[in-house]
Design a protein around this motif. Structure first.
Motif, PDB file in Angstrom:
ATOM      1  N   GLN A  48     -15.721 -54.762  -5.608  1.00  0.00           N
ATOM      2  CA  GLN A  48     -17.072 -55.283  -5.773  1.00  0.00           C
ATOM      3  C   GLN A  48     -18.090 -54.156  -5.838  1.00  0.00           C
ATOM      4  N   LEU A  49     -17.918 -53.126  -5.010  1.00  0.00           N
ATOM      5  CA  LEU A  49     -18.830 -51.991  -5.047  1.00  0.00           C
ATOM      6  C   LEU A  49     -18.761 -51.287  -6.394  1.00  0.00           C
ATOM      7  N   ALA A  50     -17.558 -51.249  -6.985  1.00  0.00           N
ATOM      8  CA  ALA A  50     -17.403 -50.602  -8.289  1.00  0.00           C
ATOM      9  C   ALA A  50     -18.201 -51.330  -9.361  1.00  0.00           C
ATOM     10  N   ARG A  51     -18.466 -52.641  -9.162  1.00  0.00           N
ATOM     11  CA  ARG A  51     -19.243 -53.394 -10.147  1.00  0.00           C
ATOM     12  C   ARG A  51     -20.677 -52.902 -10.224  1.00  0.00           C
ATOM     13  N   PHE A  52     -21.177 -52.307  -9.120  1.00  0.00           N
ATOM     14  CA  PHE A  52     -22.516 -51.737  -9.158  1.00  0.00           C
ATOM     15  C   PHE A  52     -22.633 -50.725 -10.289  1.00  0.00           C
ATOM     16  N   TYR A  53     -21.532 -50.016 -10.529  1.00  0.00           N
ATOM     17  CA  TYR A  53     -21.574 -48.879 -11.446  1.00  0.00           C
ATOM     18  C   TYR A  53     -20.690 -49.113 -12.669  1.00  0.00           C
ATOM     19  N   LEU A  54     -20.380 -50.398 -12.917  1.00  0.00           N
ATOM     20  CA  LEU A  54     -19.558 -50.739 -14.074  1.00  0.00           C
ATOM     21  C   LEU A  54     -20.212 -50.252 -15.357  1.00  0.00           C
ATOM     22  N   GLU A  55     -21.521 -50.492 -15.487  1.00  0.00           N
ATOM     23  CA  GLU A  55     -22.216 -50.066 -16.693  1.00  0.00           C
ATOM     24  C   GLU A  55     -22.269 -48.547 -16.802  1.00  0.00           C
ATOM     25  N   ASP A  56     -22.419 -47.867 -15.667  1.00  0.00           N
ATOM     26  CA  ASP A  56     -22.449 -46.401 -15.702  1.00  0.00           C
ATOM     27  C   ASP A  56     -21.114 -45.854 -16.195  1.00  0.00           C
ATOM     28  N   ASN A  57     -20.011 -46.453 -15.739  1.00  0.00           N
ATOM     29  CA  ASN A  57     -18.697 -46.016 -16.199  1.00  0.00           C
ATOM     30  C   ASN A  57     -18.523 -46.279 -17.687  1.00  0.00           C
ATOM     31  N   LEU A  91     -11.331 -52.351 -32.683  1.00  0.00           N
ATOM     32  CA  LEU A  91     -12.138 -53.396 -32.050  1.00  0.00           C
ATOM     33  C   LEU A  91     -11.475 -54.056 -30.830  1.00  0.00           C
ATOM     34  N   PRO A  92     -10.167 -54.358 -30.841  1.00  0.00           N
ATOM     35  CA  PRO A  92      -9.592 -54.966 -29.629  1.00  0.00           C
ATOM     36  C   PRO A  92      -9.774 -54.088 -28.387  1.00  0.00           C
ATOM     37  N   TYR A  93      -9.569 -52.783 -28.543  1.00  0.00           N
ATOM     38  CA  TYR A  93      -9.743 -51.873 -27.403  1.00  0.00           C
ATOM     39  C   TYR A  93     -11.225 -51.703 -27.069  1.00  0.00           C
ATOM     40  N   TYR A  94     -12.048 -51.661 -28.082  1.00  0.00           N
ATOM     41  CA  TYR A  94     -13.497 -51.502 -27.879  1.00  0.00           C
ATOM     42  C   TYR A  94     -14.080 -52.713 -27.162  1.00  0.00           C
ATOM     43  N   ASN A  95     -13.639 -53.920 -27.540  1.00  0.00           N
ATOM     44  CA  ASN A  95     -14.124 -55.132 -26.880  1.00  0.00           C
ATOM     45  C   ASN A  95     -13.721 -55.170 -25.411  1.00  0.00           C
ATOM     46  N   GLU A  96     -12.504 -54.751 -25.140  1.00  0.00           N
ATOM     47  CA  GLU A  96     -12.044 -54.706 -23.746  1.00  0.00           C
ATOM     48  C   GLU A  96     -12.889 -53.716 -22.953  1.00  0.00           C
ATOM     49  N   PHE A  97     -13.251 -52.631 -23.596  1.00  0.00           N
ATOM     50  CA  PHE A  97     -14.026 -51.582 -22.937  1.00  0.00           C
ATOM     51  C   PHE A  97     -15.462 -52.028 -22.650  1.00  0.00           C
ATOM     52  N   VAL A  98     -16.146 -52.624 -23.633  1.00  0.00           N
ATOM     53  CA  VAL A  98     -17.553 -52.997 -23.444  1.00  0.00           C
ATOM     54  C   VAL A  98     -17.715 -54.404 -22.900  1.00  0.00           C
ATOM     55  N   GLY A  99     -16.618 -55.154 -22.748  1.00  0.00           N
ATOM     56  CA  GLY A  99     -16.722 -56.494 -22.192  1.00  0.00           C
ATOM     57  C   GLY A  99     -17.379 -57.493 -23.115  1.00  0.00           C
ATOM     58  N   LYS A 100     -17.146 -57.373 -24.406  1.00  0.00           N
ATOM     59  CA  LYS A 100     -17.755 -58.287 -25.371  1.00  0.00           C
ATOM     60  C   LYS A 100     -16.689 -58.862 -26.298  1.00  0.00           C
ATOM     61  N   GLN A 101     -17.109 -59.680 -27.228  1.00  0.00           N
ATOM     62  CA  GLN A 101     -16.217 -60.271 -28.222  1.00  0.00           C
ATOM     63  C   GLN A 101     -16.793 -59.995 -29.607  1.00  0.00           C
ATOM     64  N   LEU A 102     -16.841 -58.728 -29.951  1.00  0.00           N
ATOM     65  CA  LEU A 102     -17.423 -58.307 -31.221  1.00  0.00           C
ATOM     66  C   LEU A 102     -16.389 -58.439 -32.332  1.00  0.00           C
ATOM     67  N   SER A 103     -16.868 -58.647 -33.543  1.00  0.00           N
ATOM     68  CA  SER A 103     -15.965 -58.754 -34.699  1.00  0.00           C
ATOM     69  C   SER A 103     -16.702 -58.291 -35.943  1.00  0.00           C
ATOM     70  N   LEU A 104     -15.927 -57.903 -36.938  1.00  0.00           N
ATOM     71  CA  LEU A 104     -16.484 -57.531 -38.238  1.00  0.00           C
ATOM     72  C   LEU A 104     -15.578 -58.143 -39.295  1.00  0.00           C
ATOM     73  N   ASN A 105     -15.895 -59.397 -39.647  1.00  0.00           N
ATOM     74  CA  ASN A 105     -15.113 -60.127 -40.636  1.00  0.00           C
ATOM     75  C   ASN A 105     -16.058 -61.048 -41.407  1.00  0.00           C
ATOM     76  N   LEU A 106     -15.488 -61.961 -42.156  1.00  0.00           N
ATOM     77  CA  LEU A 106     -16.315 -62.829 -42.990  1.00  0.00           C
ATOM     78  C   LEU A 106     -17.197 -63.765 -42.172  1.00  0.00           C
TER      79      LEU A 106
END
Length: 818
Positions: free
Chosen positions: A681-690, A365-380
């Motif tokens: 900044q141009l790379a942000r256009f395609y951040l989701e594609d990457n 999850l720490p690497y996955y969150n960094e990759f997708v830009g989120k703060q996901l968790s699976l705990n209580l």
């Protein structure tokens, strides 16, 4: 009975360690992929759901058509918000928000400039939305003018504490300080709003006079809280009638409104301009419902493939358990008991797999969150629906994958295995082959999709944009001093030895803000104006950005304040081929995607002389076709400067940036030095594609890995069933290569059949996806051939290990019992 089931199931797993490990590993891997993607999808689908009335809150969307030019904007007028509450019974309340730019926000006790967005809201905003307050009263916090509510993150930056009620803040452009009347909790990441402060609407006389008669503008985002029994379509129609009864559009203009549900903002706003510019641009950029569906199906496929492996291996090993079943039936076991036993084994295997998957998820999850830009968790603390989904998926895959083996194995007649007769598994063998074909069909489709996505992302990142994007530092202009004194600042930056050239512009290619649009026509055609984008530039723009001049000349000096450059698309639109002596008129301009307004207050058009035509360049994303573009000299009446852009040398970049900052500070010490590199900044256009390309790659690898686990298990079982045949063939002279080829042939044929099924599916899918881009690659034959070779090679390597191992075994050991 349950204890007996558990004991037998554990003995079976221990006795068949290899097959147990394959099943548990495959299911754990499938569950891991399913849950990781599930966390991402759940986060996307629950955007803005933190508000208790989310299902009753709607954004007002204006649809306007002016002489065939259609615009859709998520904004409306002030009086629509106020009038709806008074005249439409279904509207319980309304709220509005307007972002009016950026300015310095200063704590007078510690005067350090922080450049912040200015979000102006009405007093109902905190009543309609559930933005929790750490301190303050949501009913009164925004009631008085010059009130400001800040979030805890901004409070900590400004004061180092959240205990700040009653303190004062000073906006750089306002004379009157703002009083802090509330502190908000920080927004969750899955929110469409990204403000960190809210200020109350002003009470200036001019402002009150404007909003009192404003039925036609689209300056603010308006949100309506409807009553529980209200129908959004009917309310939207009433809003349209309300506006049209108080405002008469010009001839040739049609206008109507619709309501967009708050939870739809993130995933269904691709065609809507955000008039208030309040969207959270960092929340996975813009959600895409197509990708949500794709990844949902892919995660289910991966989990289904893992379940197929269990079914395959269980049915393949039916003969190995035939005597056990015969003995159990002969001493009184009924079929129902056997079904329960095998289902219990399946659920035990999936439970162990689920526990292993939980461990893997928390590691990843720490690497996955960094990759997708989120703060996901699976705990209580994770939402209970996630746990229900996880438990439900585990139970379902256990029951479904265990049901067919349970019914098959429990159906054996006891006399056959006890007499040593062979169990006829032709039917189940055909079923297993079908499942293998299905597994590899999915895997091959994913392989082709990954190759195409990789090539498209590479194309997006490497395509010649028609200008140079490397080593360009873009500095944002935030204050009036930095604008009015731009010649001196530009000259000082250009004098830095490591700076090659400097340009001032109102926008830059790859702009993340809204380009201004203009109506434009030639002197000879004033009845049919075309639409073009517009930004101001100086004489150094072409050289700094490497834009090529096709015909005519560049800007020369301030006397060009009424001159323009056209790109080739704009020249073709206007029918201009000669850049000398041609005049164009620009009567109307649209800012921030809103209505077109006259360029001059007296209605006179901006008349400009075309002095040059530049070659087309991609000033927007490659998703969009190159549109008509007009470049006005920096002293034009449509859009002043907003950026300095410096072309720098690659050596000692930090020192260059410090010198540029010093030049800005000398001109205006209150203007924070905000910069970025244009290629970033141009790379942000395609951040989701990457991100999607990486996610698709890992998903494809996961599907292939799980398929290979199943194939390895089936190959192992196949070799076990044919050991005597292998021994006889070796005695008769068969070589290692021939035996390996014989044992691998059947599996390779299944993979080839999977290719034939996968090709048309993949071809259709990638063509549908590529239509999202105006500029894209074309799928080529080698991509499909590469997928075929890769799938066949993977299958061959998976099967050949067991085949070669069996062919190298001493044949006497296999035949000794006979």
């Amino acid at each position: 009975m349950i204890r007996n089931y558990f004991t037998i199931a554990m003995r079976t797993l221990v006795r068949n360690k290899l097959y147990a490990a394959l099943n548990i590993a495959g299911l754990a891997f499938g569950l891991t992929c399913f849950l990781l993607i599930g966390l991402y999808v759940f986060d996307e689908l629950t955007f803005d759901r933190q508000h208790s009335n989310a299902d009753r809150i709607f954004r007002v969307v204006e649809h306007k058509n002016v002489n065939g030019e259609a615009t859709t904007i998520g904004a409306a007028s002030y009086q629509l918000a106020e009038g709806s509450k008074r005249h439409i019974p279904e509207v319980e309340n309304t709220a509005r928000i307007d972002r009016i730019g950026r300015a310095n926000l200063i704590n007078p006790e510690n005067p350090v400039n922080f450049q912040e967005n200015i979000s102006v809201v009405d007093e109902n905003f905190l009543r309609v939305f559930d933005f929790p307050l750490l301190s303050g009263d949501k009913i009164t916090a925004l009631k008085e003018p010059n009130s400001i509510v800040i979030n805890e993150e901004l409070a900590m930056r400004l004061f180092g504490s959240v205990d700040v009620l009653g303190k004062k803040l000073q906006w750089g452009h306002l004379d009157t300080p703002s009083k802090i009347t509330g502190v908000l909790k920080n927004h969750p990441r899955n929110s469409s709003f990204d403000f960190n402060s809210l200020i109350s609407e002003p009470n200036a006389e001019g402002y009150k006079q404007f909003i009192a008669s404003d039925w036609s503008s689209n300056n603010v985002a308006v949100y309506a809280l409807l009553r529980a029994d209200a129908k959004p379509e009917a309310v939207a129609q009433k809003m349209t009638r309300l506006v049209l009864s108080n405002y008469q559009p010009e001839k040739g203009t049609s206008l109507h409104f619709s309501l967009q549900a708050l939870p739809d903002l993130h995933l269904h706003s691709a065609e809507i301009t955000d008039g208030a510019r309040n969207t959270n641009v960092d929340a996975m950029v813009q959600g895409n419902p197509v990708y949500i569906k794709v990844f949902s199906f892919v995660s289910l496929f991966v989990l289904f493939i893992a379940g197929i492996n269990y079914m395959n291996l269980s049915t393949a090993r039916a003969s190995n358990r035939a005597k056990e079943i015969g003995v159990r039936k002969s001493i009184g076991a009924v079929r129902k008991n056997l079904v329960y036993q095998f289902l219990f084994e399946a659920i035990l295997v999936t439970t162990l797999s689920f526990l292993l998957a939980l461990g893997l998820i928390n590691l990843l999850l720490p690497y996955y969150n960094e990759f997708v830009g989120k703060q996901l968790s699976l705990n209580l603390q994770t939402n209970y629906r996630i746990w229900l989904m996880a438990a439900g998926a585990t139970a379902l895959i256990g029951l479904v994958s265990g049901s067919y083996p349970a019914l098959l194995l429990s159906g054996f007649k006891p006399v056959m295995p006890l007499k040593g007769l062979k169990i006829n598994q032709n039917a189940s063998a055909g079923f297993r082959k079908g499942l293998v074909v299905f597994q590899f069909t999915v895997s091959i489709v994913l392989i082709i999709g990954t190759i195409v996505l990789y090539r498209q992302v590479k194309f997006l990142n490497n395509t010649n944009l028609g200008f140079s994007k490397d080593l360009l530092v873009v500095v944002d202009v935030n204050t009036g001093k930095a604008r009015s004194g731009f010649e001196a600042i530009k000259a000082e930056m250009a004098a830095i030895p490591s700076v090659r050239s400097v340009s001032v512009t109102s926008r830059v290619p790859g702009e993340w803000k809204t380009y201004r649009r203009v109506k434009i026509n030639t002197e000879s055609n004033r009845t049919e104006p075309g639409m073009a984008y517009f930004f101001g530039a100086d004489k150094d723009f072409l050289g700094t950005f490497g834009v090529q001049l096709a015909r005519g000349r560049n800007f020369i000096n301030p006397s060009d304040s009424t001159s323009v450059l056209l790109n080739e698309t704009a020249a073709n639109l206007l029918g201009i081929s000669d850049a000398t002596g041609q005049y164009v008129e620009i009567p109307m301009v649209s800012s921030n995607g809103g209505d077109f307004q006259p360029v001059n207050k007296d209605g006179a058009p901006f008349k400009a002389r075309v002095v040059g035509i530049v070659k087309d360049f991609h000033f927007q994303s490659l998703r969009d076709k190159i549109a008509p573009l007009v470049l006005g000299y920096n002293r034009n009446p449509i859009h002043g400067i907003d950026y300095y852009t410096a072309k720098i040398q690659p050596a000692n970049v930090p020192a260059t940036l410090e010198k540029m900052k010093a030049a800005m500070v000398r001109a205006d010490a209150d203007d924070p030095f905000e910069y970025h590199f244009l290629d970033d900044q141009l790379a942000r256009f395609y951040l989701e594609d990457n991100r999607r390309q990486s996610l698709m790659t890992w998903t494809a690898l996961s599907a292939i890995f799980i398929a290979c686990l199943g194939l390895f298990g089936l190959a192992t079982y196949s070799v076990e069933q044919r050991v005597k045949e292998i021994g006889i063939r070796k005695i008769l002279g068969a070589g290692t290569f021939g035996l390996a080829a014989l044992l691998s042939r059947d599996f390779l044929l299944l993979v080839l059949v999977a290719n034939l099924i996968a090709f048309p599916i993949a071809w259709w899918a990638v063509h549908q996806w590529l239509q999202e881009y105006a500029y894209h690659i074309d799928p080529e034959w080698w991509m499909f051939a590469a997928a075929t070779v890769l799938a066949a090679l993977i299958a061959l390597l998976t099967v050949s290990y067991q085949s070669i191992k069996a062919s190298l075994t001493n044949p006497l050991e296999n035949l000794r019992s006979d």
